[in-house]
Design an enzyme around this catalytic site. Structure first.
Site, PDB file in Angstrom:
ATOM      1  N   CYS A  35       0.859  -1.454  -0.204  1.00  0.00           N
ATOM      2  CA  CYS A  35      -0.510  -0.113   0.029  1.00  0.00           C
ATOM      3  C   CYS A  35       0.880   1.543  -0.057  1.00  0.00           C
ATOM      4  O   CYS A  35       0.009   2.528  -0.294  1.00  0.00           O
ATOM      5  CB  CYS A  35      -0.914  -0.255   1.355  1.00  0.00           C
ATOM      6  SG  CYS A  35      -2.405  -1.492   0.831  1.00  0.00           S
ATOM      7  N   HIS A  85      -3.049   7.354   1.882  1.00  0.00           N
ATOM      8  CA  HIS A  85      -3.947   6.435   0.896  1.00  0.00           C
ATOM      9  C   HIS A  85      -4.827   5.680   2.055  1.00  0.00           C
ATOM     10  O   HIS A  85      -5.298   6.143   3.322  1.00  0.00           O
ATOM     11  CB  HIS A  85      -2.658   4.849   1.842  1.00  0.00           C
ATOM     12  CG  HIS A  85      -3.496   3.393   2.292  1.00  0.00           C
ATOM     13  ND1 HIS A  85      -3.747   2.983   0.201  1.00  0.00           N
ATOM     14  CD2 HIS A  85      -3.329   2.508   3.005  1.00  0.00           C
ATOM     15  CE1 HIS A  85      -4.052   2.361   0.831  1.00  0.00           C
ATOM     16  NE2 HIS A  85      -4.103   1.907   1.967  1.00  0.00           N
ATOM     17  N   ASN A 129     -10.078   0.235  -0.373  1.00  0.00           N
ATOM     18  CA  ASN A 129      -8.720   0.330  -0.363  1.00  0.00           C
ATOM     19  C   ASN A 129      -8.180  -0.480  -1.869  1.00  0.00           C
ATOM     20  O   ASN A 129      -8.349  -1.585  -1.760  1.00  0.00           O
ATOM     21  CB  ASN A 129      -7.886  -0.654   0.520  1.00  0.00           C
ATOM     22  CG  ASN A 129      -6.628  -0.791   0.740  1.00  0.00           C
ATOM     23  OD1 ASN A 129      -5.518  -0.537  -0.044  1.00  0.00           O
ATOM     24  ND2 ASN A 129      -5.938  -1.193   2.365  1.00  0.00           N
TER      25      ASN A 129
HETATM   26  O1  UT7 Z   1      -3.240  -0.161   3.930  1.00  0.00           O
HETATM   27  C1  UT7 Z   1      -2.706  -1.357   4.750  1.00  0.00           C
HETATM   28  C2  UT7 Z   1      -4.199  -2.207   5.210  1.00  0.00           C
HETATM   29  N1  UT7 Z   1      -5.272  -2.641   6.052  1.00  0.00           N
HETATM   30  C3  UT7 Z   1      -5.598  -1.958   6.346  1.00  0.00           C
HETATM   31  O2  UT7 Z   1      -5.813  -0.414   6.521  1.00  0.00           O
HETATM   32  C4  UT7 Z   1      -6.403  -2.200   7.614  1.00  0.00           C
HETATM   33  C5  UT7 Z   1      -6.236  -1.921   9.058  1.00  0.00           C
HETATM   34  N2  UT7 Z   1      -6.743  -2.491  10.050  1.00  0.00           N
HETATM   35  C6  UT7 Z   1      -8.115  -2.009   9.387  1.00  0.00           C
HETATM   36  O3  UT7 Z   1      -9.137  -0.908   9.187  1.00  0.00           O
HETATM   37  C7  UT7 Z   1     -10.014  -2.148  11.465  1.00  0.00           C
HETATM   38  O4  UT7 Z   1      -8.548  -3.277  12.068  1.00  0.00           O
HETATM   39  C8  UT7 Z   1     -10.275  -3.772  10.479  1.00  0.00           C
HETATM   40  C9  UT7 Z   1     -11.689  -2.396   9.727  1.00  0.00           C
HETATM   41  C10 UT7 Z   1      -9.939  -3.968   9.479  1.00  0.00           C
HETATM   42  C11 UT7 Z   1     -12.210  -4.066  11.441  1.00  0.00           C
HETATM   43  O5  UT7 Z   1     -11.866  -2.850  12.217  1.00  0.00           O
HETATM   44  P1  UT7 Z   1     -11.138  -3.773  14.053  1.00  0.00           P
HETATM   45  O6  UT7 Z   1     -12.261  -2.427  14.423  1.00  0.00           O
HETATM   46  O7  UT7 Z   1     -10.278  -3.030  14.582  1.00  0.00           O
HETATM   47  O8  UT7 Z   1     -12.607  -4.608  14.555  1.00  0.00           O
HETATM   48  P2  UT7 Z   1     -12.174  -6.420  15.312  1.00  0.00           P
HETATM   49  O9  UT7 Z   1     -10.753  -6.747  13.806  1.00  0.00           O
HETATM   50  O10 UT7 Z   1     -11.404  -5.932  16.232  1.00  0.00           O
HETATM   51  O11 UT7 Z   1     -13.210  -7.560  14.503  1.00  0.00           O
HETATM   52  C12 UT7 Z   1     -14.312  -6.240  15.666  1.00  0.00           C
HETATM   53  C13 UT7 Z   1     -15.459  -7.582  15.343  1.00  0.00           C
HETATM   54  C14 UT7 Z   1     -14.836  -9.153  15.662  1.00  0.00           C
HETATM   55  O12 UT7 Z   1     -16.380 -10.139  15.919  1.00  0.00           O
HETATM   56  P3  UT7 Z   1     -15.679  -9.969  17.639  1.00  0.00           P
HETATM   57  O13 UT7 Z   1     -14.850 -11.034  17.848  1.00  0.00           O
HETATM   58  O14 UT7 Z   1     -15.536  -9.002  18.538  1.00  0.00           O
HETATM   59  O15 UT7 Z   1     -16.820 -11.098  18.126  1.00  0.00           O
HETATM   60  C15 UT7 Z   1     -14.592  -9.580  13.786  1.00  0.00           C
HETATM   61  O16 UT7 Z   1     -15.191 -10.766  14.179  1.00  0.00           O
HETATM   62  O17 UT7 Z   1     -16.115  -7.544  14.225  1.00  0.00           O
HETATM   63  C16 UT7 Z   1     -15.494  -9.098  13.282  1.00  0.00           C
HETATM   64  N3  UT7 Z   1     -16.477  -8.762  11.924  1.00  0.00           N
HETATM   65  C17 UT7 Z   1     -16.842  -8.252  11.377  1.00  0.00           C
HETATM   66  N4  UT7 Z   1     -18.032  -8.191  11.502  1.00  0.00           N
HETATM   67  C18 UT7 Z   1     -19.164  -8.101  10.522  1.00  0.00           C
HETATM   68  C19 UT7 Z   1     -14.533  -8.911  11.493  1.00  0.00           C
HETATM   69  N5  UT7 Z   1     -15.078  -8.564  10.040  1.00  0.00           N
HETATM   70  C20 UT7 Z   1     -16.401  -8.362  10.105  1.00  0.00           C
HETATM   71  C21 UT7 Z   1     -16.828  -7.962   9.204  1.00  0.00           C
HETATM   72  N6  UT7 Z   1     -18.682  -7.566   8.969  1.00  0.00           N
HETATM   73  N7  UT7 Z   1     -16.300  -7.886   7.609  1.00  0.00           N
END
Ligand code: UT7
Length: 332
Positions: free
Chosen positions: A124, A259, A289
């Protein structure tokens, strides 16, 4: 001089932006579409990422095709002929083939048979790395006019059953034309670039395949929370170095074009650096992204809608797999 500083005025040259262009594949995939594919909701996606829809390349539509279209649009916007380009750098992690490079495919598609074209892989952060690399070529005097392209088909790397990653990414391409020009006081051009990497973080964002390991293309894997923490926490160093070297600060900056991974990361990064929200260009809602393509896609939108004007001070910034991260200040 700060780590990674590139200020070298021996030739008295600077890399000025002549034009920008972008291309998104026709097909869109909305959050509502994704609700039918995996256990997710549009509400979750919008609240956690700000993404509304992403574009997906058609079958047979490759990264070099997207990059070629973006390059043609950037050349038209710059008002220069393809034949005047002697350097093409294509930032991509989703090349058409393992080799030859996507950049040489784009070079051929543009009918260019001279100069040099090569790919750059920093995930990225690729576009910032490519701008920095092109800037060093141009200011050395070795090359005169560059196409810097970010082009990706990340849809081909996604595990469409993994809701934690497949909702985040999309396909697209963007490009700018840079030209070596004599540096003049308050003149246009790339004022500073700073790049960093730290390979210890491989497991937090990677693709679980490749020609030398599995012999397969593989799928993108990510520990989102860790990437998020790094993206907001550590990226400040390159932004502060870029500010210090260019003499620009959050108050004098006109536009912050980071980004486009996640609206929350963008907002938190801007806030950390004291950049006012109205100076932040955010297009992640429209294309998700798109990795190395996201910054030139956002630049294209902000130039075309009249926000970024000649003379404006623009900071670009990105974080990606590796980890890699970088920032650049450009007087447009
Ligand atoms: O360019 C560089 C590449 N990547 C990035 O920039 C991504 C960086 N990270 C992020 O943007 C965030 O961490 C995410 C958007 C990927 C995730 O957001 P978060 O607030 O960190 O959520 P999390 O991973 O802590 O997940 C929270 C909950 C989980 O459930 P539990 O364990 O709390 O029950 C996940 O299983 O949300 C759940 N979850 C979803 N729910 C509905 C994860 N993906 C999804 C989904 N839909 N697509």
């Amino acid at each position: 001089m700060a780590e990674g500083a590139n200020n070298n005025d021996k030739t008295g040259l600077r890399s000025a932006v002549l034009g920008v262009g972008a291309y998104l594949p026709a097909k869109t995939l909305t959050n509502a579409d994704l609700e039918k594919m995996v256990d997710t909701t549009s509400e979750w996606i919008v609240q956690r990422t700000g993404i509304q829809e992403r574009h997906i390349a058609a079958e047979g539509e490759t990264t070099s095709m997207l990059g070629t279209e973006a390059a043609k649009r950037a050349l038209a916007n710059a008002g220069v002929e393809a034949a005047s380009i002697d350097l093409i750098i294509c930032a991509t992690s989703t090349p058409d083939y393992t080799f030859p490079s996507t950049a040489t495919q784009i070079q051929a598609a543009l009918g260019i048979t001279h100069g040099v074209a090569f790919d750059l892989q920093a995930v990225c952060s690729g576009f910032v790395f490519a701008v920095s690399t092109a800037d060093k070529f141009l200011r050395s005097g070795s090359h005169k006019r560059a196409l810097v392209i970010g082009a990706e088909t990340f849809s081909r790397l996604l595990d469409w059953e993994d809701r934690t990653t497949c909702v985040l990414f999309g396909d697209g391409a963007g490009a700018i034309v840079l030209e070596a020009q004599p540096a003049v006081a308050d003149g246009r051009g790339v004022l500073s670039t700073h790049l960093r990497s730290d390979g210890r973080h491989r497991q937090k964002l990677f693709v679980d395949g490749g020609p030398s390991s599995t012999g397969t293309v593989g799928h993108l894997r990510m520990i989102g929370k860790d990437v998020f923490r790094h993206a907001v926490g550590q990226v400040a160093d390159v932004m502060l170095d870029s500010f210090a070297e260019s003499g620009v600060d959050a108050a004098t900056l006109d536009w912050f074009v980071p980004h486009q991974a996640n609206a929350r990361i963008i907002d938190a990064s801007a806030e950390k650096l004291g950049i006012a929200p109205e100076k932040v260009v955010k297009t992640v809602a429209l294309h998700g992204n798109t990795s190395a393509a996201s910054i030139p896609l956002a630049l294209d939108v902000a130039v075309r809608d009249g926000r970024i004007k000649p003379g404006h001070l623009v900071m670009i910034e990105a974080v990606g797999g590796g980890f890699t991260w970088g920032a650049a200040v450009i007087r447009w």
